[in-house]
Design a protein around this motif. Structure first.
Motif, short mmCIF file in Angstrom:
data_model
loop_
_atom_site.label_atom_id
_atom_site.label_comp_id
_atom_site.label_asym_id
_atom_site.label_seq_id
_atom_site.Cartn_x
_atom_site.Cartn_y
_atom_site.Cartn_z
N GLY A 177 1.54 4.58 -11.70
CA GLY A 177 1.74 3.32 -12.43
C GLY A 177 0.80 3.21 -13.61
N LYS A 178 1.30 2.58 -14.68
CA LYS A 178 0.54 2.54 -15.93
C LYS A 178 -0.79 1.79 -15.80
CE LYS A 178 2.97 0.89 -19.22
NZ LYS A 178 3.66 0.49 -20.49
N HIS A 236 -2.37 -1.19 -5.38
CA HIS A 236 -1.67 -2.47 -5.29
C HIS A 236 -0.34 -2.48 -6.05
CE1 HIS A 236 -4.93 -4.36 -3.11
NE2 HIS A 236 -5.78 -3.83 -3.99
N ASP A 237 0.30 -1.31 -6.06
CA ASP A 237 1.66 -1.22 -6.62
C ASP A 237 2.55 -0.40 -5.69
OD1 ASP A 237 0.66 1.33 -6.92
OD2 ASP A 237 0.98 1.47 -9.09
N GLY A 238 2.15 -0.34 -4.40
CA GLY A 238 2.89 0.46 -3.44
C GLY A 238 2.42 1.89 -3.35
N LEU A 283 -1.55 11.04 -6.10
CA LEU A 283 -0.79 9.82 -5.81
C LEU A 283 0.06 10.01 -4.57
CD1 LEU A 283 -0.81 7.27 -7.76
CD2 LEU A 283 -1.58 9.38 -8.85
N LEU A 284 0.17 8.98 -3.76
CA LEU A 284 1.08 8.97 -2.62
C LEU A 284 1.51 7.55 -2.34
CD1 LEU A 284 -0.76 9.26 0.78
CD2 LEU A 284 -2.05 9.12 -1.34
#
Length: 552
Positions: A81-82, A489-491, A548-549
């Motif tokens: 995520g950005k 906090h974006d999944g 990332l996961l």
């Protein structure tokens, strides 16, 4: 990894080389020179800032400061995520030590003579493992914070091969180094070194002698006073943070490969006869048997008995006696070695009563750690787990279904191919790394499996989790790894991994045989060790990363 296995042979046998090629295709290209991070006053002392690199030409190359390794973002398991950096909160920050191999270089049970069949079977720098480990501890005490998130380092986890010969004295040295104190890495005659490095045999580096041995012909120096300095008292500050311990094959098996069949190896370790050399053909035969799998050391024992007439007298030392699993746990529970804690360093009275070397522990709110014993007591350097362990793991993961789980073990999945029955449980089935992975993948809360053994940096995605394997601290480039877990906090979650060298200076001074000077020499000798395999640092995506996961 067993010292009798050359780096090249082991990695080919384990499949790491082939997998590394596949991984390279999926990763971003290596950074251009302009994108490599250069030192700055605000960058912590990690390999993001600088890495020891060889300079000059010639057979023996000196080390000096080199450019650091950039951080690679890997999105194999989830998109990045950005604005995740602005939202994230840190869940855990810790350091992984692996394959310290603190070594009693004079133990009669050691099989340095295999070098006649393979140069990589013995390391010229093994007498300096203690000062090397202490220098790493000093670096972590200085680091204090995670380099990616600036979260305080909460603990250190060792992932096995803390020692080299499964001996009581090596365990005492390891525990003293980790908790703080003074110890003398010398056994046998307290006034003399009695190992292969003053044997007069050209097969080994003779640092104090003018002999043109194999290693000096490869450029190794003549260092008068080296052996006296190598067995001098060592002082360790101990870790300033709590630490936990996972066991490896060298911590449990003779030479990391052989079970205690018939007491032969225990008698050898504590006895007064040491075999210094074998004919090349015989050494090669023992080496090949070990590689194929010789759980009880039958080929080793046959060669030793056949060439007993070539043994030399050394000073016997009962402190070299092997440790049973019960004694291994009891040593960790000894109050003298509590240091920064916790008592037992993961092992509890329940482990002592049961003899089981698996445990779970609370890392932080919402994060649990699970330490697995992947060494097969039946013998062989390769690992596996028993049916009862898999059942315990399943129960533990279900109990902590609402927690993010981090798994720790010595062996990686690709090196768990030994299914030799455990003599203590002959009817129990053993399970491979792929079977263990199948269990972990069933539980969506498992974020990472962190291990060592192969002495190679390698990071592999498996469904919803990352397998993170870290290079050793005995073979160049001699690294530990900082791991930071954060919720974006974006999944998604981010696992940051950052490699760390010891505190020893990159440049060596052959006239400096102080503790710090020896630690620097330890690194440089390891780089120049004949038979060493290049590439143990791994690819860019195996080093300093953001992984990332998806959050479960």
């Amino acid at each position: 990894m067993d010292p009798a296995l050359s780096r090249r042979a082991f990695l080919l046998a384990s499949g790491a080389t082939a997998s590394g090629v596949a991984l390279e295709i999926a990763l971003p290209a290596a950074p251009a020179a302009s994108s490599i991070v250069t030192p700055s006053a605000t960058t912590p002392m990690t390999t993001v800032r600088t890495v020891a690199r060889p300079h000059g030409t010639g057979a023996y190359r000196r080390l000096a400061d080199g450019p650091g390794w950039r951080r690679v973002t890997r999105t194999d398991l989830a998109d990045a995520g950005k604005d995740r950096a602005e939202r994230r909160t840190v869940l855990a920050c810790f350091v992984q030590f692996t394959d310290l191999h603190i070594t009693d270089a004079q133990n009669p049970q050691r099989y340095e003579f295999l070098r006649a069949g393979d140069l990589g079977s013995w390391r010229p720098h093994e007498a300096l493992t203690a000062v090397g480990a202490v220098s790493l501890i000093e670096q972590i005490n200085t680091l204090r914070y995670g380099p990616a998130t600036r979260a305080p380092i909460g603990f250190v986890m060792t992932t096995g091969d803390n020692t080299d010969n499964n001996s009581r004295i090596e365990m005492e040295w390891f525990l003293t180094a980790m908790t703080g104190g003074r110890f003398t890495p010398n056994t046998g005659d307290p006034g003399a070194y009695e190992g292969v490095q003053d044997s007069g045999l050209g097969l080994y580096w003779q640092p104090d002698s003018g002999l043109r041995d194999v290693d000096k012909r490869a450029g190794f120096p003549h260092l008068e006073g080296f052996l006296k300095a190598a067995v001098r008292e060592v002082s360790s500050p101990g870790l300033a943070v709590p630490w936990y311990s996972t066991i490896g094959n060298h911590d449990q098996l003779f030479g990391g490969a052989y079970s205690g069949a018939g007491g032969f190896f225990a008698d050898l370790a504590t006895g007064s006869r040491k075999l210094f050399d074998l004919p090349a053909s015989e050494a090669g035969a023992v080496y090949r048997a070990l590689r194929r799998g010789d759980p009880t050391g039958a080929r080793f024992r046959a060669a030793w008995k056949r060439y007993r007439g070539r043994t030399r007298t050394v000073t016997a030392d009962e402190r070299r006696a092997p440790l049973s699993p019960h004694a291994y746990i009891a040593a960790h529970l000894d109050p003298a070695y509590t240091g920064s804690g916790p008592v037992g360093h993961g092992y509890t009275r329940d482990n002592l009563d049961s003899g089981r070397l698996d445990y779970s522990f609370r890392i932080a709110d919402g994060v649990v750690g699970i330490s697995l014993d992947t060494t097969d007591r039946g013998g062989d350097y390769r690992g596996s787990v028993g049916t009862r362990q898999l059942a315990w793991l399943e129960r533990t993961l279900k109990t902590h279904a609402d927690d993010t789980a981090l798994i720790f073990s010595h062996h990686p999945s690709w090196a768990m191919t030994n299914l030799t029955p455990n003599p203590a449980r002959p009817g129990e089935k053993r399970h491979s790394g792929q079977e263990l992975l199948a269990v972990l993948r069933k539980h969506r809360n498992v974020a990472a499996w962190i291990n060592g053994h192969s002495h190679l940096n390698r990071i592999v995605p498996h469904g919803g989790l990352w397998e993170i394997s870290t290079a050793s601290h005995v073979d160049y480039p001699q690294l530990a790894r900082v791991v930071e877990l954060a919720d974006n906090h974006d999944g998604t979650l981010s696992l940051f991994t950052t490699l760390v060298e010891s505190a020893a200076p990159h440049r060596t001074d052959f006239t400096d045989l102080s503790q710090s000077g020896l630690a620097a020499l330890y690194r440089e000798l390891s780089f120049n060790s004949p038979g060493i395999r290049s590439g143990l640092a791994g690819l860019p995506g195996d080093r300093n990363t953001e992984l990332l996961l998806k959050k479960h």
